[in-house]
Design a protein around this motif. Structure first.
Motif, short mmCIF file in Angstrom:
data_model
loop_
_atom_site.label_atom_id
_atom_site.label_comp_id
_atom_site.label_asym_id
_atom_site.label_seq_id
_atom_site.Cartn_x
_atom_site.Cartn_y
_atom_site.Cartn_z
N GLY A 90 69.89 6.75 26.37
CA GLY A 90 68.98 6.01 26.91
C GLY A 90 69.09 6.19 28.71
N ASP A 91 70.10 6.14 29.33
CA ASP A 91 70.34 6.46 30.53
C ASP A 91 69.71 7.92 30.90
OD1 ASP A 91 71.75 4.26 30.89
OD2 ASP A 91 73.61 4.98 30.71
N LEU A 92 69.87 8.78 30.25
CA LEU A 92 69.18 10.24 30.54
C LEU A 92 67.93 10.04 30.68
CD1 LEU A 92 69.50 13.05 30.84
CD2 LEU A 92 69.49 13.47 28.47
N LEU A 93 67.08 9.38 29.74
CA LEU A 93 65.84 9.55 29.43
C LEU A 93 65.13 8.66 30.52
CD1 LEU A 93 65.31 9.35 25.51
CD2 LEU A 93 65.33 11.44 27.04
N ARG A 94 65.79 7.58 30.87
CA ARG A 94 65.28 6.64 32.17
C ARG A 94 65.45 7.61 33.27
NH1 ARG A 94 67.41 2.66 28.59
NH2 ARG A 94 69.48 3.04 29.65
N PHE A 95 66.56 8.20 33.68
CA PHE A 95 66.52 8.97 34.75
C PHE A 95 65.52 9.93 34.92
CE2 PHE A 95 68.00 12.97 36.83
CZ PHE A 95 68.28 12.37 38.05
N LEU A 96 65.17 10.75 33.84
CA LEU A 96 64.08 11.71 33.89
C LEU A 96 62.78 11.10 34.10
CD1 LEU A 96 65.35 13.80 30.69
CD2 LEU A 96 65.62 14.34 33.25
N LYS A 97 62.70 10.16 33.50
CA LYS A 97 61.42 9.44 33.66
C LYS A 97 61.14 9.00 35.10
CE LYS A 97 58.53 5.61 32.00
NZ LYS A 97 58.38 4.57 30.98
N ARG A 98 62.14 8.56 35.88
CA ARG A 98 62.12 8.10 37.10
C ARG A 98 61.89 9.29 38.04
NH1 ARG A 98 66.41 4.74 35.97
NH2 ARG A 98 67.88 6.04 37.09
N ALA A 99 62.51 10.52 37.73
CA ALA A 99 62.33 11.65 38.43
C ALA A 99 61.11 12.34 38.07
CB ALA A 99 63.64 12.45 38.29
N ASP A 100 60.35 11.77 37.22
CA ASP A 100 58.99 12.44 36.95
C ASP A 100 59.44 13.95 36.40
OD1 ASP A 100 56.35 12.50 36.51
OD2 ASP A 100 55.82 13.45 38.37
N LEU A 101 60.33 14.02 35.48
CA LEU A 101 60.51 15.26 34.93
C LEU A 101 60.43 15.10 33.49
CD1 LEU A 101 64.08 15.84 36.70
CD2 LEU A 101 61.89 17.39 36.84
N PRO A 102 59.98 16.18 32.72
CA PRO A 102 59.85 16.07 31.31
C PRO A 102 61.13 15.74 30.50
CG PRO A 102 60.16 18.42 31.95
CD PRO A 102 59.86 17.54 33.28
N ALA A 103 61.02 15.20 29.32
CA ALA A 103 62.13 14.71 28.58
C ALA A 103 62.32 15.61 27.25
CB ALA A 103 61.92 13.38 27.99
N PRO A 104 63.40 16.31 27.29
CA PRO A 104 63.75 17.45 26.30
C PRO A 104 64.02 16.49 24.98
CG PRO A 104 65.63 16.92 27.54
CD PRO A 104 64.52 16.08 28.37
N GLU A 105 64.09 17.12 23.72
CA GLU A 105 64.59 16.57 22.51
C GLU A 105 66.22 16.21 22.90
OE1 GLU A 105 65.90 17.91 18.01
OE2 GLU A 105 64.83 19.17 19.44
N THR A 106 66.42 15.05 22.24
CA THR A 106 68.00 14.47 22.69
C THR A 106 68.46 14.34 21.27
OG1 THR A 106 67.21 12.48 23.00
CG2 THR A 106 67.65 13.78 24.83
N ILE A 107 69.64 14.44 21.04
CA ILE A 107 70.52 14.22 19.95
C ILE A 107 71.90 13.34 20.44
CG2 ILE A 107 71.86 15.20 18.12
CD1 ILE A 107 69.87 17.62 18.17
N VAL A 108 72.05 12.11 19.58
CA VAL A 108 73.42 11.67 19.81
C VAL A 108 74.54 12.06 18.97
CG1 VAL A 108 74.38 9.26 19.56
CG2 VAL A 108 72.04 9.74 20.56
N LEU A 109 75.65 12.54 19.62
CA LEU A 109 76.74 13.14 19.27
C LEU A 109 77.97 12.37 19.43
CD1 LEU A 109 77.40 15.59 17.19
CD2 LEU A 109 78.38 16.79 19.23
N PRO A 110 78.31 11.28 18.83
CA PRO A 110 79.40 10.35 19.27
C PRO A 110 80.74 11.18 19.65
CG PRO A 110 78.29 9.41 17.63
CD PRO A 110 77.85 10.71 17.61
N LEU A 111 81.59 10.53 20.53
CA LEU A 111 82.65 11.31 20.81
C LEU A 111 83.87 10.99 19.74
CD1 LEU A 111 83.13 10.68 24.60
CD2 LEU A 111 82.38 12.96 23.30
#
Length: 234
Positions: free
Chosen positions: A8-29
């Motif tokens: 969510g942090d990544l997607l919000r940052f990209l939106k604020r920066a007016d950058l396209p959102a890539p496909e994301t996958i959650v891979l827990p540590l």
């Protein structure tokens, strides 16, 4: 991404920066191999009549909320509650100096508080084994590996719901607390004085399989190979 929070942090940052959102996958540590390979990491320490040891394994910095923890512990010590506080972590001089000074002040006054700075992995493992309660009321986390480690060692955990710690709470084995000194003191006092609650949290934590970094690596490799097959796979 290592958590839903970081995604969510990544997607919000990209939106604020007016950058396209890539496909994301959650891979827990997962937990480090040094934790999983250590002797009997999931056997909980028996509850004794001695003052419990409360452990924090985290760098000394503002985001980790040590000042609130120290104020909470001082309140409980002043009330006469007996427990030891053990801190393990490197000092971040940029944001953690105030907390470090407060730690030294309380230790010098005779409070049962121990902090020696950086520790080896074996010292951290020994600390987990010898602790009774794990405390982690951080103000923000992208994952929260220490919470996972503490539960792997059979410790009841007190943590906040900030950032990805909400995801750790959903896994069980944790008592949720707010991040103010008053609320931390309330939660810590409750866990110290209620051994049955500590036992219940330990049992909850043990139901959750401990994910290893070897599993994370294997899953990451599968993801990469699915998108960029090696020449041998073609």
């Amino acid at each position: 991404c290592i958590s839903r929070q970081s995604e969510g942090d990544l997607l919000r940052f990209l939106k604020r920066a007016d950058l396209p959102a890539p496909e994301t996958i959650v891979l827990p540590l997962g937990a480090p191999s040094s934790v999983l390979d250590s002797q009997s990491p999931r056997v909980p320490k028996p509850i004794s009549q001695q003052p419990p040891t409360v452990l924090m394994v985290v760098s000394i910095e503002a985001r980790k909320n040590h000042l609130a923890v120290l104020d909470a512990c001082e309140q409980l010590w002043t009330e006469g509650l007996a427990f030891n506080l053990r801190l393990m972590g490197l000092l971040n001089r940029a944001t953690g100096t105030a907390a470090a000074n407060r730690i030294r002040e309380l230790a010098a006054s005779g409070r049962p508080l121990h902090w020696k700075g950086p520790a080896s992995q074996q010292e951290i493992i020994d600390a987990y084994r010898n602790a009774d309660i794990f405390l982690y009321p951080s103000l923000y986390e992208g994952f929260g590996i220490p919470v996972m480690e503490a539960k792997a060692f059979g410790l009841p955990v007190i943590t906040s719901n900030k950032g990805a710690l909400q995801e750790r709470l959903m896994e069980g084995g944790c008592l949720e607390t707010e991040t103010t000194p008053r609320e931390i003191a309330t939660s810590l006092k409750r866990l110290i004085l209620e051994p049955p609650l500590r036992h219940r949290l330990v049992q909850e934590g043990r139901k959750q399989p401990v994910r290893s970094m070897a599993i994370v690596a294997a899953e990451l490799r599968q993801l990469l190979e699915a998108r960029w097959p090696s020449p041998k796979a073609l």
